[in-house]
Write an enzyme that holds these catalytic residues in place. Structure first.
Site, PDB file in Angstrom:
ATOM      1  N   TRP A 161       0.826  -1.202   0.000  1.00 60.37           N
ATOM      2  CA  TRP A 161       0.000   0.000   0.000  1.00 60.37           C
ATOM      3  C   TRP A 161       0.865   1.258   0.000  1.00 60.37           C
ATOM      4  O   TRP A 161       0.526   2.261  -0.628  1.00 60.37           O
ATOM      5  CB  TRP A 161      -0.910  -0.034   1.220  1.00 60.37           C
ATOM      6  CG  TRP A 161      -1.759   1.166   1.447  1.00 60.37           C
ATOM      7  CD1 TRP A 161      -2.894   1.510   0.784  1.00 60.37           C
ATOM      8  CD2 TRP A 161      -1.565   2.183   2.445  1.00 60.37           C
ATOM      9  NE1 TRP A 161      -3.425   2.678   1.302  1.00 60.37           N
ATOM     10  CE2 TRP A 161      -2.625   3.112   2.321  1.00 60.37           C
ATOM     11  CE3 TRP A 161      -0.604   2.395   3.428  1.00 60.37           C
ATOM     12  CZ2 TRP A 161      -2.733   4.232   3.138  1.00 60.37           C
ATOM     13  CZ3 TRP A 161      -0.708   3.513   4.254  1.00 60.37           C
ATOM     14  CH2 TRP A 161      -1.757   4.409   4.108  1.00 60.37           C
ATOM     15  N   HIS A 162       2.006   1.202   0.686  1.00 59.97           N
ATOM     16  CA  HIS A 162       2.877   2.367   0.758  1.00 59.97           C
ATOM     17  C   HIS A 162       3.576   2.659  -0.568  1.00 59.97           C
ATOM     18  O   HIS A 162       3.822   3.820  -0.898  1.00 59.97           O
ATOM     19  CB  HIS A 162       3.939   2.183   1.854  1.00 59.97           C
ATOM     20  CG  HIS A 162       3.440   2.504   3.224  1.00 59.97           C
ATOM     21  ND1 HIS A 162       2.800   1.588   4.022  1.00 59.97           N
ATOM     22  CD2 HIS A 162       3.485   3.651   3.951  1.00 59.97           C
ATOM     23  CE1 HIS A 162       2.472   2.144   5.175  1.00 59.97           C
ATOM     24  NE2 HIS A 162       2.870   3.403   5.150  1.00 59.97           N
ATOM     25  N   GLY A 163       3.927   1.619  -1.318  1.00 61.15           N
ATOM     26  CA  GLY A 163       4.615   1.855  -2.580  1.00 61.15           C
ATOM     27  C   GLY A 163       5.364   0.633  -3.057  1.00 61.15           C
ATOM     28  O   GLY A 163       5.277  -0.456  -2.461  1.00 61.15           O
TER      29      GLY A 163
END
Length: 581
Positions: A372-374
């Site tokens: 989700w963060h990257g």
């Protein structure tokens, strides 16, 4: 645009990029806008939805210049709404999850391939918040289609038995105080805010007939807590502005690192970790304060003191983070609304019905968080390491912590109570202090990968820190795997009943679910707005002081905060309303 020249000058004066200055300005202007929003009548909900949509559109498109990104948000929202409305399968929430996460991943890949630094304000942050909202919305609708006896209490409170219209849905997706950096929340909470039913929580020790007259009224304490968050956010913003460059993790990669002593290197890692956190403390405190000012932060009343609680959308607990004695408390206190999303929409949903979640679900949740963060390698290095630390923390609580509990304790002590003299149990307090040190030094070690991101940077930084966290993890896991677990289990003191093993730190309630179920929140009853606060009747039996009281009933700050904020609160009974309010 006309304001670009102004913010270029602000950027030069502040020493910060112009887009970051615009972001902070957007968060600050959300406070007066929130004061307008809270006064919109419940009888005209579409006005509130349009208000949020128009303000968020202005923030994202002409002001921040994220017009293309704004279209991405609209596309994700529209696709989700169509899928939720048309697909009745039990796989519907997972379809939404794959589509929204896939869309977010494309944005992350674009940012990585174009080497856009994380300090640049672009649309991925808003898209991350929207993914949480959209997937939560899909699961809430799914829960509304299930038998109620198959749901837990949280799912019962947030289930949606009827699909809201497109305008209310967009108002939820683009709720203006949270559209940029969060926090996220469920649709039932948003709808309860719009209909003013969010304030209908029962007041402790109050006459029900007396309480009925004040339904829908904004309880006392909203402005005070919101402005306190504003002050805290600005304070941490100032700290980051002054120390941000000095405490950057990138300094570990510089040649001058080898000119420092070992103690200086170790101390710098701890200093850099704290400085990095101040940026998140600042923006999350500001966004939470604006949310509280709209009223969505209201979470009922403290049953013991009767004080109003405003932590429904809490995203961070700064004191608990800085004093965390276990990784559980740390992770529960950091980015709380994301943790709620991961817990409710990933961790629980991956657990088969009737079975307990285990290490597989835990690691899958950490990987989802990294995803989700990257797509940068640093996220995965950081979250996999954090997952190992979390797993190790559970084993320590299960097999080591019982040796330090007070005589006759069954593990029900507070998970993160501050040390106080005299210590009720010196051994337990020693364990807590050692735990606090271990949590902090490992957090600051792991955070370097989260911020440096590139694999070579992360490996170089960790090697220059002599891999100390990974060595601690390897030694501890080796000990538990080579007979340590069995040896510790046999020696658990008899004062702790073995029936209670494994002992667990009590569950931290990050954000209690909405007390108003959807079918109740959607009632068409009309409630008075905050404009009625000019009346000489208020919830006078509720006294909200941010401070704890001493035995003498005197606030520890001698009432300084009360005096400072005099006149900005909801008037009490018998108090005339200021003319300029």
């Amino acid at each position: 645009m006309l304001w670009d020249a102004l913010f270029d000058r602000v950027s030069e004066a502040a020493g910060a990029p112009a887009d970051q200055c615009k972001l902070i300005f957007s968060m600050l202007v959300s406070f007066p806008l929130a004061s307008i929003f809270v006064r919109l009548p419940a009888s005209r909900p579409n006005l509130a939805h349009l208000f949020s949509l128009v303000v968020s559109t202005f923030f994202l498109w002409p002001f921040l210049g994220l017009g293309r990104g704004y279209l991405h948000l609209l596309i994700s929202s529209a696709v989700t709404y169509v899928v939720v409305a048309s697909v009745r399968s039990k796989h519907m929430p997972w379809i939404v999850f794959v589509l929204t996460m896939g869309h977010l991943t494309v944005i992350h890949i674009y940012r990585t391939l174009n080497s856009i630094p994380t300090s640049t304000i672009e649309i991925s942050g808003s898209q991350m918040v929207l993914v949480m909202k959209l997937t939560t919305f899909a699961w809430n609708v799914h829960d509304g289609r299930q038998k109620i006896e198959d749901l837990d209490e949280g799912q019962k409170a947030t289930r949606l038995t009827q699909l809201p219209g497109p305008l209310p849905f967009l108002g939820y997706c683009f709720f203006f105080p949270s559209v940029l950096v969060g926090p996220s929340f469920d649709y039932a909470t948003y709808n309860a805010l719009i209909t003013k039913t969010i304030y209908d929580a029962p007041v402790p020790d109050a006459d029900p007939t007396h309480t009925k007259r004040f339904k829908g009224r904004t309880p006392h304490g909203r402005r005070r807590v919101a402005y306190l968050h504003l002050v805290i956010g600005l304070a941490f913003l100032a700290i980051f502005a002054v120390l941000g460059a000095r405490g950057a993790y990138s300094r570990i990669l510089e040649p001058t690192w080898y000119t420092w002593t070992l103690s200086t290197r170790f101390g710098f890692v701890q200093f850099a970790g704290f400085v990095a956190r101040t940026k998140y403390y600042a923006v999350w405190s500001l966004s939470e304060g604006a949310c509280i000012l709209t009223g969505i932060g209201f979470n009922g009343y403290d049953p013991k003191t009767g004080r109003t609680l405003w932590n429904r959308v809490r995203n961070i607990n700064i004191l608990s983070i800085e004093t965390a004695e276990s990784f559980k408390v740390l992770f529960d206190s950091w980015n709380c609304r994301t943790n709620v999303w991961l817990r409710d929409q990933v961790y629980k949903r991956l657990t088969p019905k009737g079975k307990k979640p285990g290490s597989v679900q835990s690691m899958a949740t950490f990987v989802t968080s990294a995803f989700w963060h990257g797509v940068d390698p640093g996220y995965y290095l950081a979250f996999v390491t954090a997952g190992l630390l979390s797993s190790l923390g559970r084993q320590l609580r299960r097999y080591v912590r019982p040796y330090f509990l007070p005589l006759g304790s069954e593990g029900a002590a507070k998970p993160n109570s501050m040390p106080r003299w005299p210590f009720p149990n010196l051994a337990k307090r020693t364990y807590d202090v050692v735990g606090w040190v271990m949590v902090q030094i490992n957090l600051n070690y792991v955070a370097s990968a989260f911020l440096l991101l590139r694999a070579d940077y992360c490996i170089t930084a960790w090697s220059r820190m002599y891999w100390y966290s990974h060595i601690i993890i390897a030694v501890a896991i080796g000990f538990f795997q080579l007979g340590g677990r069995r040896w510790l289990r046999k020696g658990i003191p008899p004062r702790v009943p073995k029936s209670k093993v494994p002992l667990q730190v009590p569950e931290v309630t990050l954000s209690p679910p909405s007390p108003i179920a959807q079918e109740d929140a959607s009632a068409n009853a009309t409630h008075p707005t905050e404009e009625d606060d000019s009346n000489d009747a208020d919830l006078e039996w509720v006294r909200h002081d941010l401070q704890s009281k001493t035995k003498g009933g005197v606030p520890f700050d001698a009432g300084l905060i009360d005096d400072f904020l005099e006149g900005v609160e909801t008037p009490r009974a018998g108090t005339p309303k200021p003319k300029d309010d």
